[in-house]
Design an enzyme around this catalytic site. Structure first.
Site: not given
Ligand code: NAD
Length: 429
Positions: A250, A260, A263
């Protein structure tokens, strides 16, 4: 347990390091070879407090490994977490091609039972598609289960959030999947909510949407406060003490950003539309969030009149403090608008400058807040880093061409600024 984490990003790396720290043997896989090389040399690909030490400790203890080969990792691990990115597509839906690619690779490389867990934030029904994709590519008919285990960690406090979460959500369809995940999460002392896969996927959508709604709600209240001369900090305090509402999320400001909320909200609105439901609350939340940046830019214009050729110092670039993550940071739109209008922009952020240099062009990066303030017509705060809270106001005042601070994060008490002889403009006060 032997675990594999596919996608060594913010979520995957924290998940991998924490599970290793709890005593499991973890392989983190990423197809970004440079990232894997860095990690093998114990260099962090991003900033997150405590990650450095935790990764070093667990690599040296022989519990945490890095590879770019899904094949090797899947061979050794019973539980496989999918943690790849799910970025937005132009129409608002989530791009699930990374998830699909990984599902195909897992299917081709399974030789005995595997539990495949979606941890990435994915649209409801993705679990069903992962199962379908694995079945199509699982020529040897190896047994497997799919589960959903959405992640709720926050960048900046990710380790603590992972180790001490408010809850763990586990979406499963079989007893075996349930037992494996309950066993894995046994050392975590939090309530475990066990549901079907679709409900688990929806819990994540609902949580992020609700939190974003709280932010847009208080920003709307802030806009009303400005119009009638009330103080949103006080209103928020009085509102949040009601335990049915709660004080978190808030805080008014320039709106939410990051990888997050923007998107995930777009994706939820998109899915709802596809399901034939007009989720009008969420559409309004998104609209309020976008307009919050425009309202802030108008404030800057109101104070400086002409933006062209004015020098503007910016404090804070990352979408929130304690992270270097620049993805969908409100600072990007605000700085781009200022430079497009001819301002000379000088910026400082404690951690995000390296990442920001890839995104923001035509601006000067400074070594500290004082350099950003020097000879500037205004100093603008876009991220509430603790470092700015303890800034020497008398020094800032002397350095500024014009003693004006426009604060998009309400970091200071207006009275303190008044006493320091600085004109202070904040949000909703
Ligand atoms: P990120 O972009 O930091 O990490 C994703 C990783 O996946 C990258 O390092 C990329 O190189 C790798 N990757 C992509 N394709 C691949 C493949 N075929 N084989 C191996 N590695 C591969 O993303 P993130 O922030 O960690 O988010 C990941 C997911 O988690 C998303 O769906 C996001 O919405 C969710 N999420 C993120 C957060 C946050 O705070 N960042 C919190 C909760 C949930």
């Amino acid at each position: 347990m032997n675990i594999c984490i596919i996608g060594a990003g913010y979520v995957g790396l924290v998940t991998g390091a924490c599970f290793a720290d709890l005593g499991n043997k973890v392989v983190c896989v990423d197809n970004d070879k440079k990232k894997i090389e860095m990690l093998r040399k114990l260099k962090m690909p991003f900033y997150e407090e405590g990650m450095d030490e935790m990764i070093k400790k667990n690599v040296l203890a022989g519990r945490l490994f890095f590879t770019d080969s899904i094949k090797d990792a899947v061979k050794k691990s019973v539980i496989i977490f999918i943690c790849v990115g799910t970025p937005p597509k132009p129409g608002g839906g989530a791009d699930l091609s990374y998830v699909e690619n990984v599902a195909v690779e897992i299917a081709k490389n399974m030789f005995s039972y595997r539990l495949i867990v979606e941890k990435s934030t994915v649209p409801v029904e993705t679990g069903k598609w992962i199962e379908h994709t694995i079945k199509l590519n699982n020529k040897k008919k190896i047994k497997f289960d799919v589960a959903s285990n959405p992640e709720f960690l926050k960048e900046g406090s990710a380790i603590q959030d992972f180790m001490r979460p408010d809850r763990v959500v586990v979406g499963v369809e079989t007893k075996k999947a349930r037992d494996l995940l309950l066993e894995l999460y046994k050392p975590i002392n939090s309530e475990i909510v066990v549901t079907d896969i679709k409900s688990a996927e929806l819990i994540k959508h609902a949580s992020n949407s609700f939190l974003a709604t709280k932010i847009s709600f208080i920003n709307s209240i802030a806009n009303i406060c400005e119009k009638i001369g009330a103080n949103v900090t006080k209103v928020s305090y009085g509102l949040g003490l009601d335990h049915r509402i709660g004080r978190d999320f808030l805080k008014s400001g320039i709106g939410y950003g990051g990888f997050c909320f923007p998107k995930d909200l777009d994706a939820f609105i998109y899915i709802s539309d596809k399901l034939g439901y007009d989720f009008s609350i969420l559409k309004a939340v998104r609209k309020v969030n976008e307009s919050q940046k425009e309202i802030f830019l108008k404030k800057i214009e109101k104070e400086l009149w002409i933006i062209k050729d004015k020098t503007i110092g910016i404090l804070g670039l990352s979408f929130k403090p304690n992270t270097d993550d620049m993805r969908y940071a409100p600072s990007i739109d605000i700085i781009n608008s200022l430079t497009q209008n001819g301002a000379k922009v000088k910026v400082y952020d404690p951690q995000a400058m390296e990442k920001a240099q890839e995104i923001l062009k035509g601006i000067r990066f400074c070594k500290d807040p004082y350099e950003a303030a020097k000879d500037s017509d205004a100093l603008i705060i876009l991220t509430e880093w603790h470092e700015f809270e303890v800034i020497e106001l008398s020094r800032i005042k002397k350095l500024l061409k014009n003693p004006l601070i426009i604060d998009g994060r309400n970091m200071f008490e207006p009275e303190r600024m008044r006493k320091a002889g600085i004109r202070y403009v904040s949000v909703g006060r």
